[in-house]
Write a protein that holds these residues in place. Structure first.
Motif, short mmCIF file in Angstrom:
data_model
loop_
_atom_site.label_atom_id
_atom_site.label_comp_id
_atom_site.label_asym_id
_atom_site.label_seq_id
_atom_site.Cartn_x
_atom_site.Cartn_y
_atom_site.Cartn_z
N GLN A 40 -13.97 -49.93 27.11
CA GLN A 40 -13.75 -49.51 25.79
C GLN A 40 -12.62 -48.87 25.56
O GLN A 40 -12.36 -48.90 24.10
CB GLN A 40 -15.34 -48.60 25.51
CG GLN A 40 -16.14 -49.53 25.71
CD GLN A 40 -17.51 -48.64 25.64
OE1 GLN A 40 -17.92 -47.57 26.22
NE2 GLN A 40 -18.79 -49.25 24.82
N GLU A 48 -14.78 -59.62 25.96
CA GLU A 48 -16.10 -59.42 26.25
C GLU A 48 -16.25 -58.85 27.58
O GLU A 48 -15.72 -59.25 28.61
CB GLU A 48 -16.94 -60.44 25.98
CG GLU A 48 -16.45 -61.69 26.91
CD GLU A 48 -17.53 -63.14 26.74
OE1 GLU A 48 -18.49 -63.09 26.31
OE2 GLU A 48 -16.69 -63.96 26.93
N GLU A 62 -29.42 -50.52 31.88
CA GLU A 62 -29.81 -50.54 30.47
C GLU A 62 -29.49 -49.18 29.53
O GLU A 62 -29.07 -49.28 28.67
CB GLU A 62 -31.08 -51.19 30.19
CG GLU A 62 -31.34 -52.73 30.55
CD GLU A 62 -30.33 -53.44 29.71
OE1 GLU A 62 -29.89 -53.24 28.51
OE2 GLU A 62 -30.12 -54.44 30.15
N SER A 66 -26.81 -48.93 26.76
CA SER A 66 -27.22 -48.46 25.69
C SER A 66 -26.38 -47.25 25.16
O SER A 66 -25.96 -47.05 24.06
CB SER A 66 -28.88 -48.11 25.73
OG SER A 66 -29.19 -47.37 24.33
N ARG A 69 -22.89 -48.41 24.00
CA ARG A 69 -22.87 -49.44 22.70
C ARG A 69 -23.28 -48.41 21.52
O ARG A 69 -22.27 -48.66 20.50
CB ARG A 69 -23.97 -50.43 22.70
CG ARG A 69 -23.81 -51.42 23.73
CD ARG A 69 -25.11 -52.38 23.37
NE ARG A 69 -24.83 -53.61 24.27
CZ ARG A 69 -25.62 -54.22 24.88
NH1 ARG A 69 -27.14 -53.61 25.06
NH2 ARG A 69 -25.69 -55.45 25.69
N ASN A 70 -23.82 -47.39 21.85
CA ASN A 70 -23.87 -46.46 20.76
C ASN A 70 -22.85 -45.63 20.47
O ASN A 70 -22.68 -45.10 19.50
CB ASN A 70 -25.38 -45.48 20.93
CG ASN A 70 -26.53 -46.32 20.78
OD1 ASN A 70 -26.45 -47.48 20.07
ND2 ASN A 70 -27.57 -45.87 21.45
N GLY A 73 -20.21 -48.65 19.36
CA GLY A 73 -20.64 -49.70 18.29
C GLY A 73 -20.42 -51.13 18.62
O GLY A 73 -20.61 -51.84 17.61
N THR A 74 -19.69 -51.26 19.88
CA THR A 74 -19.49 -52.63 20.07
C THR A 74 -20.83 -53.34 20.77
O THR A 74 -21.50 -52.68 21.49
CB THR A 74 -18.15 -52.64 21.06
OG1 THR A 74 -18.09 -54.07 21.36
CG2 THR A 74 -18.91 -52.00 22.42
N SER A 75 -21.08 -54.53 20.40
CA SER A 75 -21.93 -55.34 21.17
C SER A 75 -21.36 -56.32 21.95
O SER A 75 -22.07 -57.35 22.49
CB SER A 75 -22.85 -56.05 19.97
OG SER A 75 -21.89 -56.83 19.10
N ALA A 76 -20.22 -56.15 22.43
CA ALA A 76 -19.33 -57.34 23.28
C ALA A 76 -19.81 -56.79 24.65
O ALA A 76 -18.98 -57.24 25.43
CB ALA A 76 -18.05 -57.24 23.04
N THR A 78 -22.63 -57.70 27.64
CA THR A 78 -23.82 -58.51 27.96
C THR A 78 -24.12 -58.24 29.40
O THR A 78 -23.26 -57.74 30.28
CB THR A 78 -23.54 -60.10 28.16
OG1 THR A 78 -22.97 -60.69 26.79
CG2 THR A 78 -24.50 -60.85 28.67
#
Length: 196
Positions: A40, A48, A62, A66, A69-70, A73-76, A78
């Motif tokens: 990041q 990705e 997870e 989580s 991501r928070n 702010g990236t959703s890239a 998986t």
């Protein structure tokens, strides 16, 4: 955005990500959090991240993802949860098959990159369009785990030089760790996936 052909609209394919990063992990949440942060924090942002949870507890992975991501702010990101532990080669293959990209890297949960690693490697590919991979030297950091934190104990530099990249050296064993390389995805078409 959509494409028009003969008056019919077709959805456009999503743009291909430049770099896919496969991160293998197993039951090391503190190290996983640090490894994700190293991705990041890259100055290059067209990536990705595919985290392959190699048979470990899904809830722990997870939780770490989580928070990551928070934070950015990236959703890239998986996550693939493998039900059973497999070898690192098969874990890599599953992550690679779940991604599309021009280049790929294998980034384990106990490794870190300098923030400019991807930007430098992608720039080198642009300068050398026939190259199959970009490799760097590494610094090995010996660490200990105390009180829920990772503490460095000593550093060793392993510079990359041409003597380590001869055919005989490469065929005889690992001359560089996966974290030191960015590969062109077309290599997979030419030589296949990792031998699992």
């Amino acid at each position: 955005m959509a494409c028009k052909r003969s008056g019919v609209q077709f959805p456009s394919a999503p743009p291909m990500t430049m770099v896919a990063i496969v991160m293998r992990t197993y039951e090391r949440p503190v190290l996983l959090a640090r490894a994700i942060a190293s991705v990041q924090n890259q100055t290059f942002s067209d990536w990705e991240l595919i985290i392959v949870n190699n048979g470990g507890d899904p809830a722990g992975v997870e939780r770490v993802v989580s928070i990551a991501r928070n934070t950015t702010g990236t959703s890239a990101i998986t996550v693939l949860h493998l039900p059973d532990r497999v070898g690192m080669e098969e874990a890599s293959n599953q992550g690679l098959r779940a991604s599309t990209s021009q280049y790929f890297a294998i980034h384990d949960d106990d490794d870190s990159w300098r923030p400019t690693f991807l930007a430098t490697a992608v720039h080198e590919f642009a300068a050398h369009p026939t190259a199959a991979a970009v490799l760097t030297g590494v610094t090995r950091v010996h660490e200990t785990f105390k009180g829920g934190k990772v503490w460095p104990e000593k550093h060793e530099n392993f510079p990359l030089d041409e003597s380590r990249l001869t055919y005989d050296r490469l065929i005889g064993g690992n001359t560089f760790p996966p974290i030191a390389a960015l590969f062109r995805r077309s290599v997979l078409d030419a030589v296949g996936y990792f031998d699992s």
